[in-house]
Design a protein around this motif. Sequence first.
Motif, PDB file in Angstrom:
ATOM      1  N   LEU A 266       0.821  -1.210   0.000  1.00 47.61           N
ATOM      2  CA  LEU A 266       0.000   0.000   0.000  1.00 47.61           C
ATOM      3  C   LEU A 266       0.856   1.261   0.000  1.00 47.61           C
ATOM      4  N   ASP A 267       2.178   1.078  -0.060  1.00 44.16           N
ATOM      5  CA  ASP A 267       3.081   2.210   0.129  1.00 44.16           C
ATOM      6  C   ASP A 267       3.550   2.861  -1.169  1.00 44.16           C
ATOM      7  N   GLY A 268       2.879   2.500  -2.287  1.00 42.29           N
ATOM      8  CA  GLY A 268       3.276   3.127  -3.549  1.00 42.29           C
ATOM      9  C   GLY A 268       4.560   2.576  -4.114  1.00 42.29           C
ATOM     10  N   ALA A 269       4.883   1.321  -3.724  1.00 39.34           N
ATOM     11  CA  ALA A 269       6.177   0.749  -4.114  1.00 39.34           C
ATOM     12  C   ALA A 269       6.158   0.043  -5.466  1.00 39.34           C
ATOM     13  N   VAL A 270       4.961  -0.052  -6.105  1.00 40.32           N
ATOM     14  CA  VAL A 270       4.905  -0.711  -7.411  1.00 40.32           C
ATOM     15  C   VAL A 270       5.496   0.231  -8.457  1.00 40.32           C
ATOM     16  N   THR A 271       6.436  -0.295  -9.246  1.00 41.53           N
ATOM     17  CA  THR A 271       7.090   0.573 -10.230  1.00 41.53           C
ATOM     18  C   THR A 271       6.635   0.296 -11.661  1.00 41.53           C
ATOM     19  N   ARG A 272       6.202  -0.941 -11.918  1.00 39.99           N
ATOM     20  CA  ARG A 272       5.651  -1.262 -13.236  1.00 39.99           C
ATOM     21  C   ARG A 272       4.892  -2.582 -13.118  1.00 39.99           C
ATOM     22  N   LEU A 273       4.119  -2.905 -14.152  1.00 40.86           N
ATOM     23  CA  LEU A 273       3.391  -4.174 -14.193  1.00 40.86           C
ATOM     24  C   LEU A 273       3.820  -4.945 -15.422  1.00 40.86           C
ATOM     25  N   GLU A 274       3.847  -6.274 -15.284  1.00 45.15           N
ATOM     26  CA  GLU A 274       4.141  -7.128 -16.432  1.00 45.15           C
ATOM     27  C   GLU A 274       2.984  -8.105 -16.595  1.00 45.15           C
ATOM     28  N   TYR A 275       2.346  -8.052 -17.754  1.00 45.38           N
ATOM     29  CA  TYR A 275       1.206  -8.932 -18.025  1.00 45.38           C
ATOM     30  C   TYR A 275       1.595  -9.986 -19.041  1.00 45.38           C
ATOM     31  N   GLU A 276       1.078 -11.191 -18.846  1.00 47.21           N
ATOM     32  CA  GLU A 276       1.207 -12.200 -19.893  1.00 47.21           C
ATOM     33  C   GLU A 276      -0.128 -12.916 -20.038  1.00 47.21           C
TER      34      GLU A 276
ATOM     35  N   GLU B 128     -15.873  -7.755 -14.903  1.00 46.96           N
ATOM     36  CA  GLU B 128     -15.892  -8.668 -13.752  1.00 46.96           C
ATOM     37  C   GLU B 128     -15.645 -10.113 -14.206  1.00 46.96           C
ATOM     38  N   GLU B 129     -16.245 -10.509 -15.301  1.00 51.09           N
ATOM     39  CA  GLU B 129     -16.033 -11.871 -15.814  1.00 51.09           C
ATOM     40  C   GLU B 129     -14.593 -12.046 -16.302  1.00 51.09           C
ATOM     41  N   LEU B 130     -14.047 -11.013 -16.939  1.00 50.69           N
ATOM     42  CA  LEU B 130     -12.647 -11.063 -17.388  1.00 50.69           C
ATOM     43  C   LEU B 130     -11.751 -11.393 -16.201  1.00 50.69           C
ATOM     44  N   LYS B 131     -12.002 -10.721 -15.077  1.00 49.68           N
ATOM     45  CA  LYS B 131     -11.145 -10.926 -13.904  1.00 49.68           C
ATOM     46  C   LYS B 131     -11.282 -12.326 -13.322  1.00 49.68           C
ATOM     47  N   LYS B 132     -12.435 -12.968 -13.546  1.00 46.35           N
ATOM     48  CA  LYS B 132     -12.642 -14.314 -13.004  1.00 46.35           C
ATOM     49  C   LYS B 132     -12.056 -15.412 -13.873  1.00 46.35           C
ATOM     50  N   ARG B 133     -12.116 -15.259 -15.192  1.00 48.50           N
ATOM     51  CA  ARG B 133     -11.843 -16.450 -15.986  1.00 48.50           C
ATOM     52  C   ARG B 133     -10.979 -16.295 -17.238  1.00 48.50           C
ATOM     53  N   VAL B 134     -10.498 -15.104 -17.517  1.00 47.14           N
ATOM     54  CA  VAL B 134      -9.662 -14.973 -18.713  1.00 47.14           C
ATOM     55  C   VAL B 134      -8.194 -15.226 -18.327  1.00 47.14           C
ATOM     56  N   PRO B 135      -7.535 -16.171 -19.014  1.00 49.66           N
ATOM     57  CA  PRO B 135      -6.165 -16.536 -18.618  1.00 49.66           C
ATOM     58  C   PRO B 135      -5.124 -15.465 -18.961  1.00 49.66           C
ATOM     59  N   ILE B 136      -5.051 -14.498 -18.051  1.00 51.96           N
ATOM     60  CA  ILE B 136      -4.082 -13.404 -18.126  1.00 51.96           C
ATOM     61  C   ILE B 136      -3.493 -13.264 -16.724  1.00 51.96           C
ATOM     62  N   TRP B 137      -2.197 -13.015 -16.660  1.00 50.97           N
ATOM     63  CA  TRP B 137      -1.514 -12.925 -15.364  1.00 50.97           C
ATOM     64  C   TRP B 137      -0.766 -11.612 -15.273  1.00 50.97           C
ATOM     65  N   LYS B 138      -0.660 -11.145 -14.022  1.00 51.05           N
ATOM     66  CA  LYS B 138      -0.022  -9.847 -13.772  1.00 51.05           C
ATOM     67  C   LYS B 138       1.057 -10.019 -12.725  1.00 51.05           C
ATOM     68  N   LYS B 139       2.218  -9.511 -13.043  1.00 45.71           N
ATOM     69  CA  LYS B 139       3.305  -9.478 -12.064  1.00 45.71           C
ATOM     70  C   LYS B 139       3.526  -8.024 -11.668  1.00 45.71           C
ATOM     71  N   GLU B 140       3.516  -7.780 -10.345  1.00 45.80           N
ATOM     72  CA  GLU B 140       3.819  -6.443  -9.845  1.00 45.80           C
ATOM     73  C   GLU B 140       5.303  -6.372  -9.554  1.00 45.80           C
ATOM     74  N   VAL B 141       5.945  -5.381 -10.129  1.00 41.57           N
ATOM     75  CA  VAL B 141       7.372  -5.191  -9.873  1.00 41.57           C
ATOM     76  C   VAL B 141       7.511  -4.023  -8.900  1.00 41.57           C
ATOM     77  N   PHE B 142       8.152  -4.299  -7.768  1.00 40.52           N
ATOM     78  CA  PHE B 142       8.324  -3.293  -6.721  1.00 40.52           C
ATOM     79  C   PHE B 142       9.722  -2.696  -6.794  1.00 40.52           C
ATOM     80  N   VAL B 143       9.949  -1.681  -5.998  1.00 41.53           N
ATOM     81  CA  VAL B 143      11.310  -1.131  -5.929  1.00 41.53           C
ATOM     82  C   VAL B 143      12.279  -2.203  -5.434  1.00 41.53           C
ATOM     83  N   ASP B 144      11.749  -3.188  -4.670  1.00 43.71           N
ATOM     84  CA  ASP B 144      12.629  -4.167  -4.025  1.00 43.71           C
ATOM     85  C   ASP B 144      12.202  -5.615  -4.281  1.00 43.71           C
ATOM     86  N   GLY B 145      11.699  -5.926  -5.463  1.00 46.81           N
ATOM     87  CA  GLY B 145      11.321  -7.317  -5.755  1.00 46.81           C
ATOM     88  C   GLY B 145      10.159  -7.360  -6.732  1.00 46.81           C
TER      89      GLY B 145
END
Lengths: 80, 141
Positions: free
Chosen positions: B43-53, B116-133
């Motif tokens: 919650l500290d604003g540490a996300v620097t970018r997102l990677e979707y596949e 809402e349906e997209l979020k439940k069942r569409v095969p897409i993944w998100k990686k959050e990249v933080f300042v530290d991981g």
Amino acid sequence: MTRILYFGIARDLAGRDAEELELADATTAGELWVTLVARHPALERIRGIARMAIDMAYATDDATAGGATEIAIIPPVAGG
Amino acid sequence: MIECKVVSTPIDTCALIARVSDERSGATSVFVGTARNTSAERLDGAVTRLEYEAYEPMAERELESIADEAVERFGALHVLVHHRVGVLALGEAAVTVVVSTAHRAAAFDACRFVIEELKKRVPIWKKEVFVDGAEWVNARP
């Protein structure tokens, strides 16, 4: 041969994005899970939360996986 | 018109809106999901970018089935869904849903239904990249 695809965290845990396996015709999705976890033990971590898609349709553990062209391990989705 | 695509270049939301112009349509509803600097974990604003596949062919197939349901349940005239994959900078659009219908209530409802349906069942993944991981979203057992 059936192509197995690993996405998201499943790819990290399996250490690959795909592999080819020869499956007996009667192999179920549940049995395939056992095989995949034996090959890549780290997958056990997501066994309870991941789904399997057989030829691009979500499948339950009793579905037939043998004879499929492409099977994907689908960790919890996070689109949007 | 139904068009559901996984794309690897920036989404032009205005161009998508222009494409649903139709004499039968009295309402167009738009949802744009954008890359944000906070997450459930951080919650500290540490996300620097997102990677979707995405599992692209299945993702497009699932989106088309959701769009078909939107037509059937809400009388949608047009449903356009573009979802981005690859590396997204903060503020960029990850997904745009554009729905047009005869009347406004159905436009809002159909647009909400699709995301809402997209979020439940569409095969897409998100990686959050933080300042530290980095961490795959929703992947903790």
